[in-house]
Motif scaffolding. Sequence first.
Motif, PDB file in Angstrom:
ATOM      1  N   TRP A  10       4.491   2.154 -14.782  1.00 47.63           N
ATOM      2  CA  TRP A  10       4.842   0.736 -14.806  1.00 47.63           C
ATOM      3  C   TRP A  10       6.250   0.493 -15.361  1.00 47.63           C
ATOM      4  O   TRP A  10       6.986  -0.367 -14.866  1.00 47.63           O
ATOM      5  N   HIS A  11       6.619   1.246 -16.408  1.00 51.27           N
ATOM      6  CA  HIS A  11       7.880   0.974 -17.105  1.00 51.27           C
ATOM      7  C   HIS A  11       9.031   1.886 -16.685  1.00 51.27           C
ATOM      8  O   HIS A  11      10.187   1.605 -17.014  1.00 51.27           O
ATOM      9  N   PHE A  42       9.556   5.866  -0.164  1.00 45.30           N
ATOM     10  CA  PHE A  42       9.243   5.629  -1.575  1.00 45.30           C
ATOM     11  C   PHE A  42       9.130   6.941  -2.344  1.00 45.30           C
ATOM     12  O   PHE A  42       9.565   7.030  -3.505  1.00 45.30           O
ATOM     13  N   LEU A  43       8.549   7.962  -1.730  1.00 45.83           N
ATOM     14  CA  LEU A  43       8.481   9.267  -2.395  1.00 45.83           C
ATOM     15  C   LEU A  43       9.869   9.857  -2.602  1.00 45.83           C
ATOM     16  O   LEU A  43      10.144  10.492  -3.624  1.00 45.83           O
ATOM     17  N   LEU A 100       0.803  -1.229   0.000  1.00 46.72           N
ATOM     18  CA  LEU A 100       0.000   0.000   0.000  1.00 46.72           C
ATOM     19  C   LEU A 100       0.838   1.282   0.000  1.00 46.72           C
ATOM     20  O   LEU A 100       0.495   2.224  -0.725  1.00 46.72           O
ATOM     21  N   PRO A 101       1.905   1.402   0.798  1.00 45.39           N
ATOM     22  CA  PRO A 101       2.722   2.628   0.694  1.00 45.39           C
ATOM     23  C   PRO A 101       3.283   2.858  -0.707  1.00 45.39           C
ATOM     24  O   PRO A 101       3.423   4.010  -1.141  1.00 45.39           O
ATOM     25  N   ILE A 102       3.583   1.775  -1.413  1.00 45.81           N
ATOM     26  CA  ILE A 102       4.089   1.906  -2.792  1.00 45.81           C
ATOM     27  C   ILE A 102       2.982   2.458  -3.687  1.00 45.81           C
ATOM     28  O   ILE A 102       3.206   3.389  -4.480  1.00 45.81           O
ATOM     29  N   ILE A 103       1.784   1.906  -3.565  1.00 45.63           N
ATOM     30  CA  ILE A 103       0.650   2.356  -4.380  1.00 45.63           C
ATOM     31  C   ILE A 103       0.304   3.808  -4.068  1.00 45.63           C
ATOM     32  O   ILE A 103       0.079   4.625  -4.978  1.00 45.63           O
ATOM     33  N   VAL A 104       0.278   4.155  -2.775  1.00 42.64           N
ATOM     34  CA  VAL A 104      -0.029   5.538  -2.377  1.00 42.64           C
ATOM     35  C   VAL A 104       1.044   6.494  -2.876  1.00 42.64           C
ATOM     36  O   VAL A 104       0.742   7.598  -3.352  1.00 42.64           O
ATOM     37  N   SER A 105       2.312   6.086  -2.801  1.00 38.97           N
ATOM     38  CA  SER A 105       3.408   6.938  -3.283  1.00 38.97           C
ATOM     39  C   SER A 105       3.292   7.192  -4.779  1.00 38.97           C
ATOM     40  O   SER A 105       3.482   8.322  -5.247  1.00 38.97           O
TER      41      SER A 105
END
Length: 294
Positions: free
Chosen positions: A201-202, A174-175, A83-88
Amino acid sequence: MRKDFFLYLLILPGVLYFVLFKYVPMWGVLIAFQDYSPYLGFLHSPWVGFEHFERLFRGSDFAMLFRNTMMINLLSLVFFFPLPIIVSLSLNEIRREWFKRTIQSIIYLPHFLSWVIIVGISFLMLSKTSGVINELIAAAGGIKIDFLTEPRYFWWLLTLQTIWKEVGWGTVIFLAAIAGVDVQLYEAARMDGAGRLRQMWHVTLPAIRNVIVVLLILRIGHIMDVGFEQVYLMMNGAVSEVADVFDTYVYRSGIRQGQFSFSTAVGLFKSVVGLIFVIGANRLAKKFGEEGVY
């Protein structure tokens, strides 16, 4: 050292911290192999070898403690870690800086609340008699649910609490990693016709992949650490079968019952398992071409 004396002087506080609070206390694990008595001390307490470890492994509670600890951590690893990755990634796509900072501040705030407050809010929200959620269920014509004393909900409640409290704080690293991605990569991707999702994604994810892997390895190393305060505050007699973990077990046996050697053996077992997981995850990461932790 004479040439760079002042540089070494700068790192001296950090070195002293690790020596005094990380390495010196390691001598304390010796009592896991002793029948330790505070009156006799380290040097004169009788040695018992692996007696405390045998007691732990043969105990009737070991399987339950291991299951609860692993399941709570696995749920956290599967549902919380991504989730932190997705939120970032989502925050990185916000173009209005003031709105981005506002969202960041809002999701950071729960991290600074103690578990006592978090658990208190949970009781106010989920109580069967007067909880807000159950009142809404009753108003809609449903039957109130006993969230707090029903064992099947306990692990999920802990996971949801962790998500709400720590996701915002988890985005910090992550940010920072995303901020270091070369802007020219995005420009090249746009020239090739890539939209925002394809750039994410890339370009973004491959650029921060090493950070994700390192944090995942470190998180796996804490697979036996649930967090005493959260579990202890949420636990009650009705859910003790799914709530009792190694941390609460150490508290009962070590602090309340004064079994210092046995509780140290339990803590040492947790540390060894965590070390094995870190080494295994690091080797696996290197086999897949990642840098790993070391």
